[in-house]
Structures are given as C-alpha cells and as structure tokens.
Scaffold this motif. Structure first.
Motif, PDB file in Angstrom:
ATOM      1  N   GLN A   1       4.422   4.995 -12.234  1.00 44.32           N
ATOM      2  CA  GLN A   1       5.206   5.569 -10.982  1.00 44.32           C
ATOM      3  C   GLN A   1       4.739   5.563  -9.786  1.00 44.32           C
ATOM      4  N   GLY A   2       3.418   5.773  -9.513  1.00 42.74           N
ATOM      5  CA  GLY A   2       2.903   5.536  -8.028  1.00 42.74           C
ATOM      6  C   GLY A   2       2.691   4.075  -7.501  1.00 42.74           C
ATOM      7  N   ILE A   3       2.511   3.371  -8.369  1.00 40.99           N
ATOM      8  CA  ILE A   3       2.343   1.965  -7.599  1.00 40.99           C
ATOM      9  C   ILE A   3       3.486   1.563  -6.661  1.00 40.99           C
ATOM     10  N   VAL A   4       3.032   0.846  -5.333  1.00 45.87           N
ATOM     11  CA  VAL A   4       3.917   0.551  -4.487  1.00 45.87           C
ATOM     12  C   VAL A   4       3.992  -0.671  -4.442  1.00 45.87           C
ATOM     13  N   LEU A   5       5.343  -1.560  -4.320  1.00 45.26           N
ATOM     14  CA  LEU A   5       5.497  -2.823  -3.856  1.00 45.26           C
ATOM     15  C   LEU A   5       5.785  -3.082  -2.499  1.00 45.26           C
ATOM     16  N   LEU A   6       4.746  -3.600  -1.812  1.00 46.73           N
ATOM     17  CA  LEU A   6       4.766  -4.030  -0.449  1.00 46.73           C
ATOM     18  C   LEU A   6       5.414  -5.104  -0.109  1.00 46.73           C
ATOM     19  N   LYS A   7       5.461  -6.132  -0.820  1.00 46.09           N
ATOM     20  CA  LYS A   7       5.951  -7.486  -0.294  1.00 46.09           C
ATOM     21  C   LYS A   7       6.465  -8.136  -1.599  1.00 46.09           C
TER      22      LYS A   7
ATOM     23  N   PRO B   1       5.507   1.816   7.060  1.00 39.79           N
ATOM     24  CA  PRO B   1       5.849   2.960   7.428  1.00 39.79           C
ATOM     25  C   PRO B   1       5.656   4.292   6.199  1.00 39.79           C
ATOM     26  N   PHE B   2       5.493   5.223   6.441  1.00 43.09           N
ATOM     27  CA  PHE B   2       5.530   6.318   5.549  1.00 43.09           C
ATOM     28  C   PHE B   2       6.651   6.331   4.665  1.00 43.09           C
ATOM     29  N   GLY B   3       6.633   6.391   3.361  1.00 43.16           N
ATOM     30  CA  GLY B   3       7.976   6.398   2.586  1.00 43.16           C
ATOM     31  C   GLY B   3       8.286   4.993   2.293  1.00 43.16           C
ATOM     32  N   TYR B   4       7.475   4.031   2.681  1.00 46.77           N
ATOM     33  CA  TYR B   4       7.996   2.705   2.598  1.00 46.77           C
ATOM     34  C   TYR B   4       7.514   2.200   0.902  1.00 46.77           C
ATOM     35  N   GLY B   5       8.455   1.419   0.514  1.00 43.11           N
ATOM     36  CA  GLY B   5       8.243   0.950  -1.064  1.00 43.11           C
ATOM     37  C   GLY B   5       9.543   0.015  -1.643  1.00 43.11           C
ATOM     38  N   LEU B   6       9.229  -1.206  -2.063  1.00 37.97           N
ATOM     39  CA  LEU B   6      10.164  -2.112  -2.440  1.00 37.97           C
ATOM     40  C   LEU B   6      10.480  -1.626  -3.999  1.00 37.97           C
ATOM     41  N   SER B   7      11.713  -2.522  -4.487  1.00 36.62           N
ATOM     42  CA  SER B   7      11.750  -2.367  -5.954  1.00 36.62           C
ATOM     43  C   SER B   7      12.268  -3.769  -6.454  1.00 36.62           C
TER      44      SER B   7
ATOM     45  N   THR C   1      -2.266  -7.364   7.540  1.00 35.31           N
ATOM     46  CA  THR C   1      -1.223  -8.142   8.226  1.00 35.31           C
ATOM     47  C   THR C   1      -1.066  -9.641   7.565  1.00 35.31           C
ATOM     48  N   PHE C   2      -2.431 -10.197   7.695  1.00 34.19           N
ATOM     49  CA  PHE C   2      -2.633 -11.449   7.274  1.00 34.19           C
ATOM     50  C   PHE C   2      -2.103 -11.981   6.032  1.00 34.19           C
ATOM     51  N   ALA C   3      -1.750 -11.174   4.898  1.00 28.07           N
ATOM     52  CA  ALA C   3      -1.444 -11.267   3.906  1.00 28.07           C
ATOM     53  C   ALA C   3       0.346 -11.189   3.833  1.00 28.07           C
ATOM     54  N   GLU C   4       0.702 -10.178   4.666  1.00 30.10           N
ATOM     55  CA  GLU C   4       2.071  -9.949   4.646  1.00 30.10           C
ATOM     56  C   GLU C   4       2.753 -11.219   5.291  1.00 30.10           C
ATOM     57  N   ILE C   5       2.069 -11.791   6.274  1.00 28.56           N
ATOM     58  CA  ILE C   5       2.773 -12.937   6.947  1.00 28.56           C
ATOM     59  C   ILE C   5       2.357 -14.358   6.094  1.00 28.56           C
ATOM     60  N   ASN C   6       1.592 -14.432   5.548  1.00 28.09           N
ATOM     61  CA  ASN C   6       1.013 -15.541   4.612  1.00 28.09           C
ATOM     62  C   ASN C   6       2.112 -16.040   3.553  1.00 28.09           C
ATOM     63  N   PRO C   7       2.906 -17.152   3.753  1.00 24.72           N
ATOM     64  CA  PRO C   7       4.059 -17.470   3.001  1.00 24.72           C
ATOM     65  C   PRO C   7       3.526 -17.831   1.480  1.00 24.72           C
TER      66      PRO C   7
ATOM     67  N   GLY D   1       7.193   3.435  -6.492  1.00 20.72           N
ATOM     68  CA  GLY D   1       6.282   4.110  -5.672  1.00 20.72           C
ATOM     69  C   GLY D   1       6.594   3.907  -4.029  1.00 20.72           C
ATOM     70  N   LYS D   2       6.413   4.946  -3.150  1.00 14.92           N
ATOM     71  CA  LYS D   2       6.551   5.086  -1.752  1.00 14.92           C
ATOM     72  C   LYS D   2       5.397   5.450  -1.049  1.00 14.92           C
ATOM     73  N   LEU D   3       4.965   4.880   0.002  1.00 14.42           N
ATOM     74  CA  LEU D   3       3.509   5.195   0.675  1.00 14.42           C
ATOM     75  C   LEU D   3       3.596   6.654   1.054  1.00 14.42           C
ATOM     76  N   PRO D   4       2.604   7.486   0.756  1.00 16.06           N
ATOM     77  CA  PRO D   4       2.391   8.862   1.365  1.00 16.06           C
ATOM     78  C   PRO D   4       1.554   8.751   2.542  1.00 16.06           C
ATOM     79  N   LEU D   5       1.305   7.704   3.087  1.00 14.93           N
ATOM     80  CA  LEU D   5       0.612   7.413   4.367  1.00 14.93           C
ATOM     81  C   LEU D   5       1.267   6.324   5.199  1.00 14.93           C
TER      82      LEU D   5
END
Length: 814
Positions: free
Chosen positions: A432-438, A655-661, A573-579, A610-614
C-alpha cells in the motif's frame, strides 16, 4: 556571496582539518536474523516478573507476596476495589526518599520490602517490536517479531485504518512478548517529528513533512497501540486501561543529527512561535488531545536557547496545562546528562537537571537516580515533585495491567507473534505504501513473456537493509531476489553495494543486462547513509550508484525498472529523464516482506497507490539554505526558498502527494453545501489582525481568534472519482485548503483531509467529506494566534491537472 555559501565553504575547509566525531548515546543492539517462528517449538510461559526464581504475570499476585514473606492484604495498592489514584498514593507513600529516586530511571530498581518489582521502562515499537531498549530482548522463547515497513513507507499509503491495524498487531505481539517475559509494557513510539529538511537522517522513522498528516497518523498509531476494546471511549482517562503504553517523541523542533559542526547535542533551534504552533507542536498537540497518548519524550536540542528537556514552559504549561497530558514525560536517552556535560547550560549541576518524570540514562548518566536525593537535600527539588513524578509513572503502569493484568490479554503468547496474519499484514502495508514515480508503459511486467530477468544493484538481494532502524529481529526475510525469482528466471549480479566505490565491479551486472529480457535495478540508500546521528550532505545517490545505473540502463537489451529504497528524498533526475529507464518505484524501507511487495507491484498483482509523504527536491536545494535554518517560510534577504510543500517556492522533482497508478483516475465535484459562511462576531475582541499583501485594505474584522469562538460550522462536499483505465485500483484523494490570495505569508496550500477508496476499472466511487470550517481554513498568524480569516478561500481536491476546486467565502460581521 550569500551567507550560506560562505558558511558552506568554510565548513568544508574546516572539515578537512578537524575530523568529525560523534558519540552515540543509545547503545547498539545487533542480532542475527532468525529462522521462521512458525517452526519454533512450544515453550513454557515464564511470565514477566520473577520473584525468588518463580514467574508471575502480575505484581499483585497473592502467591508472589507469599514468596516475599509479605501479606498482600496489608498493601492497599493491591486492592482492586480502590481507585488507581488511591492505590498509587499508597504505593508511593510507602517508599523512602532513597527508594523513590531509585525508581526514576528507565531501569527502575523496585522495592522488594513492599512487594514492588524492578521494571525496565524502555522498549520500542516504531514498526514492530524492536531490540532497542533494555525492556525487550529476543532469543530462546521469542526469536523474532514481525517487522513492518518503516513509518515513512506506511505513511505513504495515506490509509488511516492500515496505520491503526499495524499498531494493533504490534501491540498484540508486544503484549504476548510481555507475557513470555521478553518485553515491557511501555513502548517509546511513535516518532512524530516533522521532516523539515530532506537531509535529516531520521526521515525514515517519521510519517513525513505535513503536520496535519502526522497528527492523523499519531492518533491512529497510538490508538492502535493503547486502546483496549470497548474501553476506548471511557471518559475517566485516569483509569482507562491501556493495551500497552505509547509515547510521542521527540518534543520539539528536532530534525538535525550531525551536520558539519552542528549536532543534536548542542544545536539551538531558533524557532518563531508561529512555526512552533503551526508545524512543530501540532502533531504533539493532536497526539495528546485526540490520541490520548500516555507518554511524551523531550528532545536533545535547545529551542531558542533553552534545552527542550529543561523547558518547564513546554513541559508543564504546554503538556500538562494546555494539552492535558494524562501520563508521564521522559527524557531522550542521556539528554539530561548532555545538558550538564555537553551544553553546560547555565553552569548547572547534576541536581539542577532534575525536573521530568523519568530519566532515560544508564550508569552515571542517570541523573535522577544518582543525584535525586542530593537535589532534595539542597532544596532544589521538593520531595512532593518526586512523588508527583512517581504518581504519573505508576498510574500508567496501573492502566497497563502491570499490577493486575488485563484478562483479555492474559493468554497471548507465541502463537500471536509472527503469525500468518501479521506476516501478510506486513506485506500489505508495504504494497500500500509503494509509490510509482515513473511509468512509460513499462509496468506491470508480464512474467510469461520474460525468459530471463537481470536483477542487479545494491538492494537486489536486500534483507536487513529493508527493515531500517529501531528494528527487531524479523520473523523471516523475503528479499527481492527471493520474490522475483519465484515469478521469473533471474540472473542476479549485485554490481555494487550502497556506498558503491568500486566501478570495476559493474561488469557482471552490465553483462547480465545485455542478455536479459528485462532489467530490474534495486538501488538507493541505507543506514550507512541516513540514520540517527547521521544526516546527509546532499540528496544524491551514494558513491557511483548513478554511474552504475546509467551504465546498466545503457547496456540493457530490454526495458529497465529502477526501484529505490530510501527514507528521505533522492534526486534521481537522471533516471526520470533517461528514456531507457521506463519505470521508477520508491519502496522506502519495506520491512521483512519488502521483496514480496515489490514483486507484487512489478508484476501487476497489486496496482500501486502510494503517495509521497515528502517533497522530493533537486540536489541544488542543499546549496540554497543551511540545515540549521529553522524558518519554514522563504527568507528573501538570504535567498532561502522555504521548506515543505506548504512554503517551498522552487522547482521540485516530485511534489508531496505525488504517485502514479497503472490506471487513470479523474475527479468531478458533485455537490458542495457551503460556498459561503457568514459568522456573527459578538465582540471586536474576538477579531485579530492579519498580514496582508501590500496596498490591500483590511476589513473591519480581518480574522477570528479560534480560541475565542466555538466553531461548529462545517464544509460538506462530495467528489466522484472515476477509474477510466482498464485495471482495478485504490486511489487516495488529498484535500487542501488555500488561503485568500490577499493574505501575506500564508501557506500556498495545506492538507486538511484525505480518503482512500477502491475503484474498479471503468467505474466510479463517491467520496463524502465533512470538515470543520475553522480547522480546515485556519491560519497561524505571525503573532501565533490561530485565526479564521475572512475572504475567499479555496478547497482543492487532488493534485495536477485532474484536481477539482471550489471557493468558500468567509464573512465576519461584528
């Protein structure tokens, strides 16, 4: 050059000349993981109290008094027909001064001549029964206990019922361990400090950065620990029984361990009263007033020049008079000795440091037990003050059943520890806590289409790192390698450890990625990087981890999934922008079953919610302001950008509260019963000034002092959440309020409510919200008044493009 940049350069130079040193004031407890408790043979129940070699489950057992050559009927403190306060008064009144001060340390000596056994107050239950503390031990009868995810990940579920259920499971295991003679009944958990700065080493122990959310977490966790069924609503709090006793810590403004030349033993947190009321005190107020916690712990640091544990204004006025604490106040371990030896505050003697209910400290560092009699003899402490402290302590032990036991828990034992249900709950909490960031259409993976998976990175076969600190010995470990290997054939090559200082070790992992259908990289932080007495200097991955991940990703034949284990934020950031990196997951420190939870998310058996608490900042944040700056709001003259999602005015990574599905959720507002509120204010004395933007003219009554007005007005609204995708899933709707735009120095937004809901694919669910208008729209003015401002507020549900909002106009008429 800005002041911080000059300070930073001087500190770096000085650090090269003077090696840093810190002593840990908490002892180190280490144990090897045990085999599963499910196979443990039955053992006799020894009981928590030993007298003349015999075991007893409660103090007031007639047979126990007989062993001591005492007659139980002679001791009114064992008369269950009497109120607790009468019994405790009898107990304390029987002690000499020497005997009294001997009970004021975390290792209370007991008084055999009156039938009082020794008691060890210090046990921990942050995310499972821990080895930390002298009140708990593992081995022989109890080789381990369920290790749940660390709070930062459990908090990311934004699920109140989960928080309470986890705490209930922990307290059941704690009570069972007590029955087996392996634990006390007083647990110094939870940690509810606000994470003000992302470099703080103890972020993993907390529920995050938002004081409202932390308060809700505290209520549920403490209620889960303490509440005895069918007595939770009992009005007489002095006699309300406790399953176990919880402790909200560390009060207050504490989130610095060791940063350059500052450490928690000397740091003076210079905090405005506005920030104290709005942020640092709020979770503690809620924990006491609504959670009815039975203990609080003060912190090492000073607050505006006064050591927190020596501040009678905070300890007495705030907790006793204002919050109405029904319990005891304990020092952080050895913090009183730090006041004397390290701070040398006001040139005080040991006797001057006496003033709380209980001193955690051992040997010569236990100020109370060593210097209590002398303090009374010198006239610095009244014996009635010591009586009052003992009363607070033994009232709590009365409520836990230490003297009489609690029948509902008498039969708890080994079968209630590490059972199947608790192990599954630990797995579910991590899921339930795991957050999908990308996710660029990479996840979930279909194991049927994978012939070989490359599993690489520092945490690919993680066991102990998954459980973080303040941990016990887990029932078992399910590592990512264990769990993912059950779904697909795996080629495991670690490549580098967390510190990742050997690039020559990358080759096997890179070769594995070249040949595999999919590459799963597990990287991140560990207690080597973030922990108690260990803050971070930056927000980057340690050592050469970034290079390792980039090289593996570049070589990968198939899609790449990156899983980050950490407590605090990491600039990836390097991983977020790495295709080449198609998906990123944050898994916190997911507990003993973390590997299974990660596998369940990766292979689509669980849709992440999950959503980021930080807030996850970019690394330039650390160059923008020093960790010692306590202000939450931006400081323009220094170029400080502000802190937390409420005040930070820069660009963030996530941001705080961020999380994908794996699916898509949309909002639509259905109904709001209140779009405006008009309050008749009977007297101008209730009106308070409010800070406005330049050139704005204040109305006759700018704001209402909430303390003067019993606000019963409510804001009711209904939101429909629609799952437009093809996969069932949970979704958490976060509700914020925004102050009127003309108000100066207010938060950009602040969390006021949240709900988690399950929505099947292609279906909708309705969420009903009712919030108290004054609480939801309140601001803390710079005067530290909590006020209800006039003007047009905004309620916002959700984040990003899918949010819905509506105005609520407040009119205050005199």
């Amino acid at each position: 050059m800005a002041p911080f940049h000059l300070f930073f350069l001087l500190s770096c130079a000085a650090a090269l000349i003077f090696p840093s040193f810190s002593r840990s004031l908490e002892p180190s407890f280490t144990s090897k993981p045990s085999r599963s408790l499910a196979a443990a043979p039955p053992s006799p129940k020894p009981g928590p109290i030993q007298t003349n070699g015999k075991n007893f489950s409660k103090v007031c057992d007639p047979a126990r008094f007989k062993e001591l050559n005492l007659v139980i009927d002679d001791f009114a403190y064992c008369d269950k027909s009497l109120p607790y306060e009468v019994r405790v008064k009898d107990l304390v009144g029987r002690m000499t001064l020497t005997e009294k001060v001997a009970q004021l340390g975390d290792k209370a000596d007991g008084v055999q001549r009156i039938g009082l056994p020794k008691y060890y107050w210090w046990s921990e239950a942050l995310h499972g029964i821990a080895t930390t503390g002298f009140g708990t031990h593992f081995g022989d009868i109890v080789p381990g206990a369920t290790s749940f995810p660390t709070p930062i990940l459990t908090a990311a579920s934004f699920n109140e019922s989960l928080w309470k259920t986890v705490a209930q499971a922990i307290s059941t295991e704690g009570r069972a361990m007590y029955n087996l003679g392996h634990s006390g009944l007083t647990f110094w958990s939870p940690n509810i400090n606000v994470v003000r700065d992302p470099r703080w080493g103890r972020a993993l122990e907390t529920p995050g950065e938002d004081p409202f959310m932390i308060g809700v977490y505290a209520i549920n966790f403490v209620r889960g620990l303490q509440d005895v069924e069918q007595t939770a609503a009992q009005q007489d709090l002095t006699s309300r029984p406790l399953k176990v006793s919880g402790c909200c810590k560390h009060f207050a403004a504490y989130d610095l361990e060791k940063w350059f030349f500052e450490d928690r033993h000397k740091f003076d947190a210079r905090v405005t009263e506005q920030d104290m009321v709005e942020t640092f005190m709020r979770p503690f107020e809620v924990c006491v007033k609504e959670g009815d916690v039975s203990s609080v712990m003060c912190s090492f640091n000073k607050i505006n020049g006064i050591p927190a544990c020596a501040d009678t204004n905070l300890m007495t006025r705030t907790f006793r008079d204002e919050y109405k604490l029904n319990g005891y106040i304990v020092s952080d371990c050895d913090s009183l000795d730090v006041i004397y030896h390290v701070m040398n505050w006001l040139g005080d003697t040991q006797e001057d440091a006496i003033g709380l209910d209980l001193n955690c400290g051992w040997g010569q560092y236990n100020i109370y037990q060593h210097w209590g009699e002398s303090a009374v003899a010198q006239g610095k402490v009244r014996e009635t003050d010591i009586d009052r402290a003992l009363t607070n302590l033994y009232m709590v032990l009365m409520r836990t059943g230490f003297f009489d036991n609690i029948p509902a828990y008498e039969n708890l034992g080994l079968a209630d520890i590490c059972n199947k249900e608790n192990i599954e709950l630990a797995t579910e909490a991590a899921r339930q806590g795991i957050v999908l960031l990308k996710n660029n259409n990479t996840l979930p993976l279909d194991p049927k289409k994978i012939k070989l998976a490359a599993l690489v990175g520092p945490h690919a076969n993680a066991t102990a790192p998954m459980i973080g600190n303040y941990n016990g010995i887990p029932c078992r470990y399910t590592s990512p390698l264990d769990a993912i290997g059950k779904d697909v054939k795996v080629d495991y090559q670690q490549g580098c450890d967390v510190l990742c200082m050997n690039e020559t070790a990358f080759a096997p992992a890179i070769a594995s990625a070249k040949n595999a259908d999919v590459t799963i990289i597990l990287a991140g932080l560990s207690l080597d990087v973030e922990a108690e007495e260990r803050d971070r200097m930056d927000l980057l991955l340690p050592g050469d981890q970034t290079d390792f991940i980039n090289q593996v990703a570049a070589a990968s034949k198939g899609p790449v999934v990156l899983v980050i284990l950490s407590g605090g934020a990491v600039d990836i950031t390097f991983a977020e922008i790495n295709p080449k990196i198609g998906a990123i997951i944050w898994a916190g420190y997911p507990g003993e079953e973390g590997g299974q939870a990660i596998a369940d998310v990766i292979f689509g058996r669980y849709n992440p919610a999950g959503k980021l608490p930080l807030t996850w900042y970019k690394n330039d944040y650390v160059d923008a302001l020093p960790m010692t700056s306590m202000q939450l709001r931006p400081v323009d003259e220094f170029g400080y950008p502000g802190r937390t999602y409420k005040f930070f005015n820069g660009t963030v990574l996530y941001p705080f509260g961020y999380g994908l599905s794996y699916t898509v959720f949309n909002y639509s507002a259905i109904n709001t019963t209140t779009s405006s509120l008009t309050l008749e204010v009977n007297t101008a004395e209730f009106c308070k000034p409010l800070s406005y933007m330049t050139k704005f003219t204040a109305p006759p009554c700018p704001s209402l002092n909430i303390a003067d007005y019993k606000c019963s007005e409510e804001i009711n609204f209904e939101v429909e959440v629609t799952n437009t995708g093809n996969m069932d899933g949970y979704h958490t709707a976060l509700v914020y309020s925004k102050p009127p735009p003309e108000v100066a120095n207010g938060p950009m937004k602040q969390l006021v409510a949240f709900q988690r809901v399950f929505v099947p694919a292609k279906q909708s669910a309705k969420l009903n919200f009712t919030v108290n208008a004054c609480k939801a729209l309140a601001l803390v003015e710079k005067t530290a008044y909590i006020v209800f401002p006039a003007g047009k507020h905004t309620i916002v549900v959700g984040d990003g493009p899918e949010l819905v909002s509506f105005p609520v106009e407040v009119k205050l008429q005199i």
